[in-house]
Write a protein that holds these residues in place. Sequence first.
Motif, PDB file in Angstrom:
ATOM      1  N   GLU A 217      92.871  30.902 -21.795  1.00  0.00           N
ATOM      2  CA  GLU A 217      93.860  31.554 -22.653  1.00  0.00           C
ATOM      3  C   GLU A 217      95.291  31.272 -22.213  1.00  0.00           C
ATOM      4  O   GLU A 217      96.221  31.398 -23.002  1.00  0.00           O
ATOM      5  CB  GLU A 217      93.616  33.062 -22.676  1.00  0.00           C
ATOM      6  N   ARG A 218      95.486  30.863 -20.967  1.00  0.00           N
ATOM      7  CA  ARG A 218      96.832  30.517 -20.497  1.00  0.00           C
ATOM      8  C   ARG A 218      97.350  29.267 -21.192  1.00  0.00           C
ATOM      9  O   ARG A 218      98.567  29.035 -21.237  1.00  0.00           O
ATOM     10  CB  ARG A 218      96.836  30.291 -18.981  1.00  0.00           C
ATOM     11  N   TYR A 219      96.452  28.444 -21.722  1.00  0.00           N
ATOM     12  CA  TYR A 219      96.849  27.180 -22.327  1.00  0.00           C
ATOM     13  C   TYR A 219      96.856  27.227 -23.852  1.00  0.00           C
ATOM     14  O   TYR A 219      97.372  26.313 -24.498  1.00  0.00           O
ATOM     15  CB  TYR A 219      95.928  26.060 -21.836  1.00  0.00           C
ATOM     16  N   GLY A 220      96.274  28.247 -24.421  1.00  0.00           N
ATOM     17  CA  GLY A 220      96.251  28.359 -25.877  1.00  0.00           C
ATOM     18  C   GLY A 220      95.183  29.324 -26.337  1.00  0.00           C
ATOM     19  O   GLY A 220      94.375  29.829 -25.543  1.00  0.00           O
ATOM     20  N   ASP A 221      95.163  29.588 -27.634  1.00  0.00           N
ATOM     21  CA  ASP A 221      94.182  30.508 -28.208  1.00  0.00           C
ATOM     22  C   ASP A 221      92.813  29.834 -28.234  1.00  0.00           C
ATOM     23  O   ASP A 221      92.638  28.782 -28.853  1.00  0.00           O
ATOM     24  CB  ASP A 221      94.622  30.910 -29.618  1.00  0.00           C
ATOM     25  N   THR A 222      91.841  30.448 -27.580  1.00  0.00           N
ATOM     26  CA  THR A 222      90.506  29.854 -27.511  1.00  0.00           C
ATOM     27  C   THR A 222      89.637  30.233 -28.700  1.00  0.00           C
ATOM     28  O   THR A 222      88.673  29.532 -29.011  1.00  0.00           O
ATOM     29  CB  THR A 222      89.782  30.301 -26.230  1.00  0.00           C
ATOM     30  N   GLY A 223      89.941  31.342 -29.334  1.00  0.00           N
ATOM     31  CA  GLY A 223      89.094  31.827 -30.420  1.00  0.00           C
ATOM     32  C   GLY A 223      87.805  32.446 -29.912  1.00  0.00           C
ATOM     33  O   GLY A 223      86.903  32.754 -30.700  1.00  0.00           O
ATOM     34  N   LEU A 224      87.697  32.648 -28.589  1.00  0.00           N
ATOM     35  CA  LEU A 224      86.500  33.224 -27.976  1.00  0.00           C
ATOM     36  C   LEU A 224      86.730  34.705 -27.670  1.00  0.00           C
ATOM     37  O   LEU A 224      87.799  35.085 -27.165  1.00  0.00           O
ATOM     38  CB  LEU A 224      86.148  32.482 -26.684  1.00  0.00           C
ATOM     39  N   VAL A 225      85.751  35.503 -27.943  1.00  0.00           N
ATOM     40  CA  VAL A 225      85.837  36.947 -27.708  1.00  0.00           C
ATOM     41  C   VAL A 225      84.641  37.381 -26.875  1.00  0.00           C
ATOM     42  O   VAL A 225      83.499  37.050 -27.195  1.00  0.00           O
ATOM     43  CB  VAL A 225      85.870  37.734 -29.035  1.00  0.00           C
ATOM     44  N   LEU A 226      84.904  38.113 -25.800  1.00  0.00           N
ATOM     45  CA  LEU A 226      83.845  38.624 -24.936  1.00  0.00           C
ATOM     46  C   LEU A 226      83.683  40.115 -25.225  1.00  0.00           C
ATOM     47  O   LEU A 226      84.483  40.939 -24.783  1.00  0.00           O
ATOM     48  CB  LEU A 226      84.208  38.388 -23.466  1.00  0.00           C
ATOM     49  N   ASP A 227      82.675  40.455 -25.988  1.00  0.00           N
ATOM     50  CA  ASP A 227      82.482  41.845 -26.413  1.00  0.00           C
ATOM     51  C   ASP A 227      81.762  42.691 -25.372  1.00  0.00           C
ATOM     52  O   ASP A 227      82.046  43.878 -25.225  1.00  0.00           O
ATOM     53  CB  ASP A 227      81.672  41.893 -27.723  1.00  0.00           C
ATOM     54  N   ASP A 228      80.845  42.103 -24.660  1.00  0.00           N
ATOM     55  CA  ASP A 228      79.989  42.851 -23.737  1.00  0.00           C
ATOM     56  C   ASP A 228      80.560  42.792 -22.317  1.00  0.00           C
ATOM     57  O   ASP A 228      80.539  41.727 -21.678  1.00  0.00           O
ATOM     58  CB  ASP A 228      78.572  42.267 -23.771  1.00  0.00           C
ATOM     59  N   PRO A 229      81.090  43.910 -21.786  1.00  0.00           N
ATOM     60  CA  PRO A 229      81.649  43.891 -20.427  1.00  0.00           C
ATOM     61  C   PRO A 229      80.638  43.465 -19.379  1.00  0.00           C
ATOM     62  O   PRO A 229      81.019  42.951 -18.315  1.00  0.00           O
ATOM     63  CB  PRO A 229      82.090  45.347 -20.210  1.00  0.00           C
TER      64      PRO A 229
ATOM     65  N   LEU B  56      79.951  30.978 -13.147  1.00  0.00           N
ATOM     66  CA  LEU B  56      79.732  29.615 -13.644  1.00  0.00           C
ATOM     67  C   LEU B  56      80.508  28.615 -12.816  1.00  0.00           C
ATOM     68  O   LEU B  56      81.476  28.950 -12.126  1.00  0.00           O
ATOM     69  CB  LEU B  56      80.112  29.506 -15.120  1.00  0.00           C
ATOM     70  N   ASN B  57      80.092  27.369 -12.885  1.00  0.00           N
ATOM     71  CA  ASN B  57      80.749  26.245 -12.219  1.00  0.00           C
ATOM     72  C   ASN B  57      80.933  25.127 -13.238  1.00  0.00           C
ATOM     73  O   ASN B  57      80.191  25.027 -14.220  1.00  0.00           O
ATOM     74  CB  ASN B  57      79.893  25.724 -11.050  1.00  0.00           C
ATOM     75  N   GLY B  58      81.920  24.298 -12.987  1.00  0.00           N
ATOM     76  CA  GLY B  58      82.107  23.160 -13.876  1.00  0.00           C
ATOM     77  C   GLY B  58      83.561  22.765 -14.013  1.00  0.00           C
ATOM     78  O   GLY B  58      84.470  23.478 -13.573  1.00  0.00           O
ATOM     79  N   SER B  59      83.768  21.593 -14.613  1.00  0.00           N
ATOM     80  CA  SER B  59      85.106  21.068 -14.865  1.00  0.00           C
ATOM     81  C   SER B  59      85.262  20.872 -16.371  1.00  0.00           C
ATOM     82  O   SER B  59      84.409  20.238 -17.009  1.00  0.00           O
ATOM     83  CB  SER B  59      85.300  19.735 -14.130  1.00  0.00           C
ATOM     84  N   PHE B  60      86.363  21.402 -16.921  1.00  0.00           N
ATOM     85  CA  PHE B  60      86.546  21.378 -18.366  1.00  0.00           C
ATOM     86  C   PHE B  60      87.966  20.951 -18.719  1.00  0.00           C
ATOM     87  O   PHE B  60      88.904  21.095 -17.924  1.00  0.00           O
ATOM     88  CB  PHE B  60      86.272  22.761 -18.963  1.00  0.00           C
ATOM     89  N   ASP B  61      88.093  20.420 -19.926  1.00  0.00           N
ATOM     90  CA  ASP B  61      89.400  20.038 -20.457  1.00  0.00           C
ATOM     91  C   ASP B  61      90.105  21.302 -20.937  1.00  0.00           C
ATOM     92  O   ASP B  61      89.602  22.009 -21.816  1.00  0.00           O
ATOM     93  CB  ASP B  61      89.231  19.050 -21.615  1.00  0.00           C
ATOM     94  N   ALA B  62      91.272  21.589 -20.360  1.00  0.00           N
ATOM     95  CA  ALA B  62      91.996  22.821 -20.702  1.00  0.00           C
ATOM     96  C   ALA B  62      92.394  22.873 -22.170  1.00  0.00           C
ATOM     97  O   ALA B  62      92.589  23.954 -22.720  1.00  0.00           O
ATOM     98  CB  ALA B  62      93.240  22.946 -19.818  1.00  0.00           C
ATOM     99  N   ARG B  63      92.492  21.698 -22.806  1.00  0.00           N
ATOM    100  CA  ARG B  63      92.943  21.656 -24.203  1.00  0.00           C
ATOM    101  C   ARG B  63      91.783  21.597 -25.191  1.00  0.00           C
ATOM    102  O   ARG B  63      91.986  21.449 -26.391  1.00  0.00           O
ATOM    103  CB  ARG B  63      93.855  20.442 -24.390  1.00  0.00           C
ATOM    104  N   GLN B  64      90.560  21.700 -24.664  1.00  0.00           N
ATOM    105  CA  GLN B  64      89.383  21.647 -25.523  1.00  0.00           C
ATOM    106  C   GLN B  64      88.491  22.869 -25.284  1.00  0.00           C
ATOM    107  O   GLN B  64      87.379  22.757 -24.750  1.00  0.00           O
ATOM    108  CB  GLN B  64      88.592  20.355 -25.253  1.00  0.00           C
ATOM    109  N   PRO B  65      88.942  24.061 -25.676  1.00  0.00           N
ATOM    110  CA  PRO B  65      88.114  25.255 -25.448  1.00  0.00           C
ATOM    111  C   PRO B  65      86.802  25.225 -26.229  1.00  0.00           C
ATOM    112  O   PRO B  65      85.827  25.878 -25.827  1.00  0.00           O
ATOM    113  CB  PRO B  65      89.021  26.400 -25.927  1.00  0.00           C
TER     114      PRO B  65
END
Length: 334
Positions: free
Chosen positions: A279-291, A298-307
């Motif tokens: 979210e620091r890089y842009g709107d992800t459109g992802l919502v986490l409803d369940d606390p 998780l582990n991994g490497s991801f493109d910050a501009r490709q949520p």
Amino acid sequence: MTQTTPTADEIDFQAAQWLLRHDAGLTAHELAALRQWLEADARHQQAWDELARTDALLASLPAQRVAAFSQPALPAPAPMSLRRRLAQFRLAASSLPRGALAGGCLLLCGLLAWPLASHLQRPGFQHDYSTARGQFATQILPDGSRIELDSGSAIDVALYRDRRTVRLLRGQAMFHVHADAARPFQVLAGSATATVLGTHFSVRHVGAATQVSVAQGTVRVEGTDTGQATVLHAGDTVTVTPQGMGALASVSAQAVGNWRDGRLNFENATLAEALAEFERYGDTGLVLDDPALASLRLNGSFDARQPAQFAAALPLALPVRLLRQDGKLHIVAC
């Protein structure tokens, strides 16, 4: 012939010369020349004003303090106006070589604690830099140091004669410091202060935590709230909060500042932390409803501009599924 820009010291010296001549009395021609000098550069007027305030402060000091400075080993002379004493001091100072005059002025500043001390300590260069959400920037400082700013970050840079100071107000930045033994480079962020002479390191300040990671060289990190301190070498990282300094941890030196390549690397990060970072890089459109899902690791490497790619990988890595609703992707338990 190239005309060089006068330094702050040179302007101060010119202002002092004009003040001496002004007190001695100026002709109409000299007064016009003074006005022309003041209008030529805003720094001229500033130096003149500060010296005038210093003059006024000296005039308000007890004469004994001036006598103690001018003749410390002799009994106090007969009463004399402070203005006259100051004139005598100026007259003597005006005949000294410039180096001696500068030394005398600094000594007088120290003994009388006049405001000119702060004037001499003002930064020679000062600037604020910031990036918007999703924006990156690189700034080259006058000393040759380079700062790379991450998304949504802000810094305040001040270069002094004896030190270089950067305040990281938010976000993170990668610092490539030009070595200068006479001017240490300090980064102040939250509850941490990182001091170096020349190196490559990253400082992250998000929320109350400040993280310092070193790619090359040596960095001294101090907790400003607790007084704790440690020295980091290449491959070291430490996190500082108002409550204290964490233990040193290891990080790949090559991975320090990898956000500059647009990559977000997560190692045993919670799902909530990973989403907040995206979210620091842009709107992800992802919502986490369940606390209850927030603490999944998780582990991994991801493109910050490709949520979207990150979202597609979540059901493969975690016991979750994606539910599209109201134009958003809701992360729910399987």
